[in-house]
Design an enzyme around this catalytic site. Structure first.
Site, PDB file in Angstrom:
ATOM      1  N   VAL A   1      41.415  15.862   6.155  1.00 25.92           N
ATOM      2  CA  VAL A   1      40.538  14.699   6.344  1.00 25.92           C
ATOM      3  C   VAL A   1      40.431  13.809   5.096  1.00 25.92           C
ATOM      4  CG1 VAL A   1      39.175  15.586   8.288  1.00 25.92           C
ATOM      5  CG2 VAL A   1      38.426  16.059   5.937  1.00 25.92           C
TER       6      VAL A   1
ATOM      7  N   TYR B   1      46.197  19.565  14.612  1.00 21.83           N
ATOM      8  CA  TYR B   1      45.076  19.806  15.527  1.00 21.83           C
ATOM      9  C   TYR B   1      45.433  19.411  16.943  1.00 21.83           C
ATOM     10  CZ  TYR B   1      42.844  20.251  11.022  1.00 21.83           C
ATOM     11  OH  TYR B   1      42.545  20.626   9.753  1.00 21.83           O
TER      12      TYR B   1
HETATM   13  N1  GLN Z   1      36.623  20.561   4.476  1.00 13.83           N
HETATM   14  C1  GLN Z   1      36.895  19.997   5.761  1.00 13.83           C
HETATM   15  C2  GLN Z   1      35.961  20.608   6.799  1.00 13.83           C
HETATM   16  O1  GLN Z   1      35.629  21.724   6.651  1.00 13.83           O
HETATM   17  C3  GLN Z   1      38.321  20.203   6.135  1.00 13.83           C
HETATM   18  C4  GLN Z   1      38.684  19.643   7.491  1.00 13.83           C
HETATM   19  C5  GLN Z   1      40.003  18.959   7.541  1.00 13.83           C
HETATM   20  O2  GLN Z   1      40.576  18.521   6.550  1.00 13.83           O
HETATM   21  N2  GLN Z   1      40.500  18.774   8.740  1.00 13.83           N
HETATM   22  O3  GLN Z   1      35.546  20.004   7.723  1.00 13.83           O
END
Ligand code: GLN
Length: 310
Positions: A263, A245
């Protein structure tokens, strides 16, 4: 030149010890309540090599929610299914925004900046939901065959938690639909996306599953072609520029490997022609990347001289 160290196992264990005093930094993701239930002190690391070795230390065999790491596998499936048409609907530029940002998407007329931010992954989920009769099952089968483990499962508790706290992802999907960039019904797109995010795997399974990206698209264990060399290059390029990111620049600067975070606290990094690293520790920094997971990947990359920019 990658250093050939005979005691990689011991090195991984040493690295984990260096991180013990950082266990209190960062925050476990709680916008998906089920993820907040995971112990913040767990940590593990695994390295799988294209010549068939697997090393691991710490909690490397405890399954965790793969979350956005699933975006890599979805991308590969979509590329294989619809080819270059995909790049009419999603771009390949870093976003410079948080992973779940909606701001850019309206300015850019419903075309996501890249396939690994949430908007892009929802677009991919639409491709899969529209082109497979049972896309969730196809995804799970893909993960099981890549990892060589039929016990890999979808964590229904995480899935339900994402579904009931998924308004932002729904907003992204509806906005893209308003621009004509989503074909399937939104509930089906979201259901596919949350399913793939809710898959549970451990560090060893994830590192092994991604070996094809370090081996020009060929799974080194089965010799099956998972994607073309050209698409392997493209996936690695996207992971290098956007996989971490809004910290992707810093990660390239310090580590220098194609990588992806989730996450759930996982971080995977591809070392072309060598192997894959997967590190896991749930507490995240402000970018949504695992603090210790990132440190562990950095530590091993430095130790072995793994950067692709050398
Ligand atoms: N399921 C999480 C979301 O949609 C995935 C985001 C992530 O892992 N960065 O926010």
């Amino acid at each position: 030149m990658i250093k050939d160290i005979s005691n990689l196992q011991a090195k991984l264990e040493e690295l984990l010890i260096t991180q013990q005093n950082l266990k209190t930094q960062g925050h476990v993701a709680d916008y998906i309540p089920a993820l907040a239930e995971v112990s913040p002190t767990l940590m593990g690391i695994s390295v799988a090599t294209v010549d068939g070795k697997v090393f691991g230390a710490g909690d490397d065999k405890i399954p965790f929610s793969i979350q956005s790491i699933s975006k890599i596998f979805g991308l590969v499936m979509a590329m294989n299914r619809i080819g270059d048409d995909l790049w009419q609907r999603v771009n390949m530029e870093p976003s410079g925004q948080p992973f779940n940002s909606i701001i850019q998407l309206e300015w850019e007329k419903g075309i996501p900046r890249n396939p690994v931010i949430n908007a892009g992954a929802l677009l991919i989920a639409d491709v899969l939901a529209s082109h497979f009769s049972a896309s969730k099952l196809a995804f799970l089968s893909f993960m099981r065959s890549l990892s060589g483990d039929n016990n890999i499962y979808i964590d229904n508790h995480v899935y339900q938690s994402e579904l009931s706290h998924g308004s932002r992802n729904a907003a992204l999907a509806y906005l893209m639909k308003s621009f004509g960039n989503i074909e399937a019904e939104i509930p089906d797109v979201l259901s596919h996306y949350f399913t793939q995010c809710s898959i549970s795997m451990n560090c060893q399974q994830l590192a092994t599953s991604l070996l094809f990206l370090a081996n020009k698209g060929i799974d080194p264990r089965t010799k099956n072609s998972i994607c073309t060399p050209r698409d392997t290059h493209r996936v690695n390029a996207i992971l290098s520029t956007s996989g971490m990111y809004d910290q992707s620049g810093e990660f390239a600067f310090s580590v220098g490997l194609p990588a992806k975070s989730g996450v759930g606290g996982g971080v995977v990094a591809v070392v072309p022609n060598y192997g894959v690293i997967c590190a896991w520790s749930p507490p995240l920094n402000k970018y949504g990347n695992s603090i210790i997971g990132t440190n562990l990947v950095l530590g091993i990359a430095e130790e072995l001289g793994l950067s692709i920019y050398h």
